[in-house]
Write a protein that holds these residues in place. Structure first.
Motif, PDB file in Angstrom:
ATOM      1  N   SER A 109       0.966  -1.550  -0.081  1.00 23.29           N
ATOM      2  CA  SER A 109       0.541   0.037   0.230  1.00 23.29           C
ATOM      3  C   SER A 109       1.198   1.256   0.204  1.00 23.29           C
ATOM      4  O   SER A 109       0.417   2.107  -0.818  1.00 23.29           O
ATOM      5  N   TRP A 110       1.815   1.183   1.027  1.00 27.06           N
ATOM      6  CA  TRP A 110       2.737   2.148   0.861  1.00 27.06           C
ATOM      7  C   TRP A 110       3.337   2.488  -1.016  1.00 27.06           C
ATOM      8  O   TRP A 110       3.821   3.851  -1.061  1.00 27.06           O
ATOM      9  N   ALA A 111       3.766   2.004  -1.025  1.00 28.61           N
ATOM     10  CA  ALA A 111       4.506   1.175  -2.849  1.00 28.61           C
ATOM     11  C   ALA A 111       3.703   2.214  -3.625  1.00 28.61           C
ATOM     12  O   ALA A 111       4.140   2.804  -4.386  1.00 28.61           O
ATOM     13  N   GLY A 166       2.553   0.032 -11.348  1.00 28.41           N
ATOM     14  CA  GLY A 166       2.860  -1.177 -11.425  1.00 28.41           C
ATOM     15  C   GLY A 166       4.492  -1.486 -10.265  1.00 28.41           C
ATOM     16  O   GLY A 166       4.936  -3.030 -10.425  1.00 28.41           O
ATOM     17  N   VAL A 167       4.711  -0.635  -9.450  1.00 28.57           N
ATOM     18  CA  VAL A 167       5.924  -0.458  -8.399  1.00 28.57           C
ATOM     19  C   VAL A 167       5.160  -2.298  -7.883  1.00 28.57           C
ATOM     20  O   VAL A 167       5.300  -3.051  -6.952  1.00 28.57           O
ATOM     21  N   THR A 168       3.532  -2.080  -7.483  1.00 35.07           N
ATOM     22  CA  THR A 168       3.547  -3.672  -6.532  1.00 35.07           C
ATOM     23  C   THR A 168       3.521  -4.641  -6.841  1.00 35.07           C
ATOM     24  O   THR A 168       3.999  -5.239  -6.627  1.00 35.07           O
ATOM     25  N   ARG A 216       6.084  -6.097  -8.409  1.00 36.15           N
ATOM     26  CA  ARG A 216       7.481  -5.744  -8.551  1.00 36.15           C
ATOM     27  C   ARG A 216       8.655  -6.336  -7.537  1.00 36.15           C
ATOM     28  O   ARG A 216       9.422  -6.725  -7.594  1.00 36.15           O
ATOM     29  N   ILE A 217       7.572  -5.053  -6.534  1.00 38.39           N
ATOM     30  CA  ILE A 217       7.687  -5.471  -4.908  1.00 38.39           C
ATOM     31  C   ILE A 217       7.545  -6.870  -4.105  1.00 38.39           C
ATOM     32  O   ILE A 217       7.441  -7.112  -3.502  1.00 38.39           O
ATOM     33  N   MET A 218       6.351  -7.705  -4.691  1.00 36.29           N
ATOM     34  CA  MET A 218       6.047  -8.774  -4.527  1.00 36.29           C
ATOM     35  C   MET A 218       6.825  -9.837  -3.440  1.00 36.29           C
ATOM     36  O   MET A 218       5.890  -9.927  -2.477  1.00 36.29           O
ATOM     37  N   PRO A 219       7.092 -10.219  -4.469  1.00 34.46           N
ATOM     38  CA  PRO A 219       8.364 -11.328  -3.733  1.00 34.46           C
ATOM     39  C   PRO A 219       8.846 -10.904  -1.848  1.00 34.46           C
ATOM     40  O   PRO A 219       8.694 -11.313  -1.276  1.00 34.46           O
ATOM     41  N   PHE A 220       9.289  -9.321  -2.296  1.00 34.32           N
ATOM     42  CA  PHE A 220       9.528  -8.261  -1.441  1.00 34.32           C
ATOM     43  C   PHE A 220       8.836  -8.521  -0.194  1.00 34.32           C
ATOM     44  O   PHE A 220       8.852  -8.871   1.255  1.00 34.32           O
ATOM     45  N   ALA A 221       7.402  -8.063  -0.574  1.00 35.44           N
ATOM     46  CA  ALA A 221       6.733  -8.179   0.289  1.00 35.44           C
ATOM     47  C   ALA A 221       6.057 -10.005   1.293  1.00 35.44           C
ATOM     48  O   ALA A 221       5.923  -9.424   2.264  1.00 35.44           O
ATOM     49  N   ALA A 222       6.522 -10.170  -0.132  1.00 38.87           N
ATOM     50  CA  ALA A 222       5.965 -11.941   0.337  1.00 38.87           C
ATOM     51  C   ALA A 222       7.159 -12.365   0.992  1.00 38.87           C
ATOM     52  O   ALA A 222       7.680 -13.007   2.554  1.00 38.87           O
ATOM     53  N   GLY A 256       8.368  -0.218   1.457  1.00 36.70           N
ATOM     54  CA  GLY A 256       7.460  -0.250   0.835  1.00 36.70           C
ATOM     55  C   GLY A 256       7.387   1.316   0.302  1.00 36.70           C
ATOM     56  O   GLY A 256       7.360   1.403  -1.146  1.00 36.70           O
ATOM     57  N   ALA A 257       7.969   2.265   0.970  1.00 31.25           N
ATOM     58  CA  ALA A 257       8.046   3.802   0.788  1.00 31.25           C
ATOM     59  C   ALA A 257       9.602   3.710   0.248  1.00 31.25           C
ATOM     60  O   ALA A 257       9.806   4.232  -0.975  1.00 31.25           O
ATOM     61  N   ILE A 258      10.303   3.410   0.989  1.00 33.47           N
ATOM     62  CA  ILE A 258      11.965   2.817  -0.008  1.00 33.47           C
ATOM     63  C   ILE A 258      12.016   2.369  -1.138  1.00 33.47           C
ATOM     64  O   ILE A 258      12.769   2.451  -2.095  1.00 33.47           O
ATOM     65  N   LEU A 259      11.262   1.026  -1.761  1.00 34.96           N
ATOM     66  CA  LEU A 259      10.949   0.217  -2.783  1.00 34.96           C
ATOM     67  C   LEU A 259      10.386   1.358  -3.678  1.00 34.96           C
ATOM     68  O   LEU A 259      10.628   1.300  -4.802  1.00 34.96           O
ATOM     69  N   ALA A 260       9.535   2.251  -3.581  1.00 37.10           N
ATOM     70  CA  ALA A 260       9.003   2.565  -4.635  1.00 37.10           C
ATOM     71  C   ALA A 260       9.757   4.013  -5.258  1.00 37.10           C
ATOM     72  O   ALA A 260       9.486   4.643  -5.869  1.00 37.10           O
ATOM     73  N   GLY A 261      10.936   3.740  -4.368  1.00 37.57           N
ATOM     74  CA  GLY A 261      11.872   5.311  -5.103  1.00 37.57           C
ATOM     75  C   GLY A 261      11.380   6.401  -4.610  1.00 37.57           C
ATOM     76  O   GLY A 261      11.512   7.435  -4.699  1.00 37.57           O
TER      77      GLY A 261
END
Length: 299
Positions: free
Chosen positions: A53-55, A62-64, A66-72, A196-201
C-alpha cells in the motif's frame, strides 16, 4: 467494500504468490509441508499489505507487482517468528490460527527447521525483487538493511528475548513494556511501511512519513492484541485466549486497565493518521481506514 473486505482482497493477492513461492526450490517434502502448513494457514497478511500500500501510494504504476516477492518475504519472517514463539521453550502454545501449532502438527525439530527455512528463504525473495523483477538494486539493498535490522536481535528477536525475561515479573514499568513491544511487534510493522516507501523510490520525507505511520500503528496493534487476549475468546482469536495472564505476562491491560488501554491505542492511531494528511487517492484512503480498523476491533 468495507475495510475488512478490502483487506481480504489485498491479502488474497499476497496469498496467491505465497502458494507458489516455496515450490521448485529443492526443499525436502516433509520440511516443505511444515513450512507451508504455517505459511498458508491464513491471517490478515497485514505486513505485506502495508508494504504494498505504501509503495502504491508513493510509487509509479506497476511497482506493487515488482515488489511482491519482497512483500512476501515479510510474511515468511512473520510466520517463522510465530512457529518459534509457539515452541515449548518459548510461549508453549498448542494453537495458532485456529489449528494445532506447527510443533504439534509435526514435531519440535521439524518446526524449528521450518522457521529457519522460512527466515532464510525470505532473503532470497527480497533479492528476487531486483534480480527477477528488475527493481533498482540500491533500493532493494537499502530495504534489506532496514528489514534485517527490524527482524534481528535489535528488533523482533530481541523483543522476544526481553518478553521472556519479563514473563512472571511483577511491577514491570510501562516504559519497559513499550520498548519490548516496539521491538517484538512494532519493528516489523514499521519496516513494512518504510520498506514500501523505499522500494517505491520515495524521498526522505515520504520515507519518514511511512516509518512513523508504521511505528504508531504498530504500538496500537500490540495494545489491541493485549486487550483482545482479555476480552475475546479462543475461537475468535484462533489462539488460546487469556494466555498472557496465564503465563504471567505484563500487558497494557494488566498495567493500565482495559479502558485506558483502548484510549491509548486510539491516541496512537490518531498520531499515525497525521502522517497521511498530505496524500490523496485510493491508497491513502485504504491506509486511513486500515489504521482505524486496528482499534475498531475492540469496540
Amino acid at each position: 467494500m468495507t475495510i475488512k473486505e478490502q483487506l481480504a482482497v489485498r491479502a488474497a493477492r499476497v496469498e496467491d504468490f505465497l502458494v507458489l513461492c516455496m515450490r521448485d526450490r529443492g526443499i525436502p517434502e516433509r520440511l516443505l509441508r511444515s513450512m507451508e502448513y504455517s505459511l498458508l494457514a491464513g491471517g490478515k497478511r497485514l505486513r505485506p499489505v502495508l508494504m504494498l500500500s505504501w509503495a502504491g501510494l508513493l510509487g509509479s504504476e506497476g511497482v506493487t507487482d515488482r515488489i511482491m516477492p519482497f512483500a512476501a518475504s515479510l510474511e515468511c519472517i512473520h510466520t517463522y517468528s510465530l512457529i518459534h514463539d509457539d515452541l515449548p521453550a518459548m510461549d508453549d502454545d498448542d494453537l495458532r490460527r485456529g489449528r494445532p501449532s506447527n510443533h504439534k502438527q509435526f514435531d519440535e525439530a521439524t518446526a524449528i527447521l521450518a522457521g529457519d527455512g522460512l527466515l532464510t528463504e525470505a532473503f532470497g525473495l527480497m533479492s528476487a525483487a531486483s534480480i527477477v523483477n528488475g527493481l533498482p538494486a540500491d533500493r532493494v539493498l537499502r530495504a534489506v538493511f532496514v528489514l534485517a535490522k527490524a527482524a534481528g536481535a535489535g528488533g523482533m528477536v530481541g523483543g522476544q528475548a526481553v518478553d521472556m525475561e519479563l514473563t512472571g515479573c511483577t511491577d514491570v514499568p510501562l516504559d519497559d513494556l513499550r520498548t519490548m513491544h516496539a521491538m517484538k511487534t512494532g519493528a516489523l510493522i514499521t519496516a513494512a511501511c518504510e520498506c514500501g516507501a523505499i522500494l517505491a523510490g520515495a524521498g526522505d520525507a515520504d520515507v519518514e512519513n511511512a516509518r512513523e505511520f508504521g511505528r504508531n500503528i504498530g504500538v496500537a496493534f500490540q495494545i489491541v492484541d493485549d486487550v483482545l487476549d482479555v476480552v475475546s475468546d479462543t475461537e475468535t482469536l484462533g489462539k488460546p485466549a487469556g494466555s498472557d495472564e496465564a503465563m504471567g505476562k505484563s500487558t497494557y491491560p494488566s498495567l493500565m486497565g482495559l479502558e485506558k488501554s483502548k484510549s491509548l491505542a486510539s491516541d496512537y492511531v490518531e498520531i499515525a493518521l497525521t502522517r497521511l494528511s498530505g496524500y490523496y487517492g485510493a491508497e491513502q484512503e485504504f491506509l486511513w481506514q486500515l489504521a482505524r480498523y486496528i482499534v475498531d476491533r475492540v469496540y
